[in-house]
Scaffold this active site. Structure first.
Site, short mmCIF file in Angstrom:
data_model
loop_
_atom_site.label_atom_id
_atom_site.label_comp_id
_atom_site.label_asym_id
_atom_site.label_seq_id
_atom_site.Cartn_x
_atom_site.Cartn_y
_atom_site.Cartn_z
CB SER A 152 29.00 6.24 -40.52
OG SER A 152 27.96 7.12 -40.17
CG ASP A 252 22.03 2.80 -40.06
OD1 ASP A 252 21.71 3.89 -39.55
OD2 ASP A 252 23.05 2.65 -40.77
CG HIS A 282 24.86 4.01 -37.72
ND1 HIS A 282 24.92 4.19 -39.08
CD2 HIS A 282 25.83 4.81 -37.19
CE1 HIS A 282 25.88 5.06 -39.36
NE2 HIS A 282 26.45 5.45 -38.24
#
Length: 310
Positions: A152, A252, A282
């Site tokens: 991320s 996501d 995610h």
């Protein structure tokens, strides 16, 4: 997405948070939820800085019981540049060490809003440069053994570090692994160029509103939000980047921008593999190691590491 599946997945969605107000509470919650270390690895806390003794950055090193690779994974955690640390990511890093058979070094970079851009990036770059120049610090024999990896916002930092290492000269990483990375700065469904933002930006694990909060906390100066060190996909030149593995999650909002970054790297002449984990949300790398998305991702990571550097 199957219309019958979405209501089920929404059960796993985080409650709506105003991250601009609630980030201290989220940090405390994450640390509280992190499992205690297990006997599957040994951990060592270090501080790594430049040779001149300037700022040192905490790094937690995880050594699995069975080390069967010479690679060392230099890990930058996720959390929107605002949450997450080496404590809350200890379970995920322990799993990473176990599943890959590699030493994993997790970087405890400074967080926004107390330390907005570029503080966290500078910490990650400082540690990466020091380790690449002296890989023996983490038990590696050669700089080719050092692999940058992040999830991320950590994937964003890994990509930005690779660009910085190229632009500033000196040693550079040969490989990087970007897990559902942030590669752009526009996550507003009304203006984003990516379909995944519009389709998966509400009601699931990560929301568009949450991402916009993170960006505002990390980058209070709007003029910086298109900087390639913030939005790597905006870089004019993506040549001479490490051999790259990008893993995205189907459900996501960051899925499309991660894959678009892979396409841009490939177009610039880099060796890139992009793998999408179907049905994944995610943040799945922090799930228990027996979860299907985690097992699939580590299968792909294992194959990438087995190929070695370019």
């Amino acid at each position: 997405m199957n219309r019958l599946l979405r209501p089920v997945l929404q059960l796993f969605a985080a409650p709506h948070l105003d991250m601009r107000r609630d980030y201290p509470r989220v940090r405390r919650l994450q640390r509280g939820l992190a499992a205690s270390p297990t006997a599957r690895f040994r951990a060592l806390d270090l501080r790594i800085g430049d040779a001149d003794g300037s700022r040192e950055v905490p790094v937690r090193v995880f050594r699995p019981r069975s080390v069967h690779r010479e690679d060392v994974l230099l890990f930058f955690h996720g959390g929107g540049w605002v949450t997450g640390d080496i404590s809350s990511y200890t379970p995920a890093c322990a799993t990473m060490a176990e599943q890959t058979g590699c030493v994993v070094a997790s970087v405890d970079y400074r967080l926004a809003p107390e330390h907005p851009f570029p503080a966290g990036l500078e910490d990650c770059w400082r540690v990466a440069r020091a380790i690449l120049e002296e890989p023996w610090r983490l038990g590696a024999s050669h700089l080719e053994d050092i692999v940058l990896i992040g999830d991320s916002a950590g994937g964003n930092l890994a990509a930005a570090v690779s660009l910085l290492l190229r632009d500033l000269g000196g040693v550079a990483a040969r490989r990087q692994i970007l897990l559902y990375p942030v590669t752009g700065s526009d996550h507003d469904p009304a203006t984003s160029p990516y379909r995944s933002v519009r389709e998966h930006g509400t009601g699931l694990r990560l929301t568009s509103a949450e991402m916009q909060d993170y960006v505002e906390l990390y980058l209070p100066d709007e003029a910086l939000r298109e900087d390639p060190m913030v939005a790597p996909i905006r870089a004019d030149d993506l040549a001479h980047q490490p051999k790259t593995l990008i893993i995205t999650a189907e459900l996501d909002l960051l899925c499309d921008e991660g894959e678009a970054y892979g396409e841009a790297l490939a177009a610039a002449g880099n060796a890139v593999r992009v793998h999408r984990v179907d049905g994944a949300l995610h943040g799945f790398i922090t799930l228990p190691r027996f979860a299907r998305p985690v097992r699939e991702a580590y299968g792909v990571i294992d194959a990438f590491l087995a190929e070695g550097p370019p």
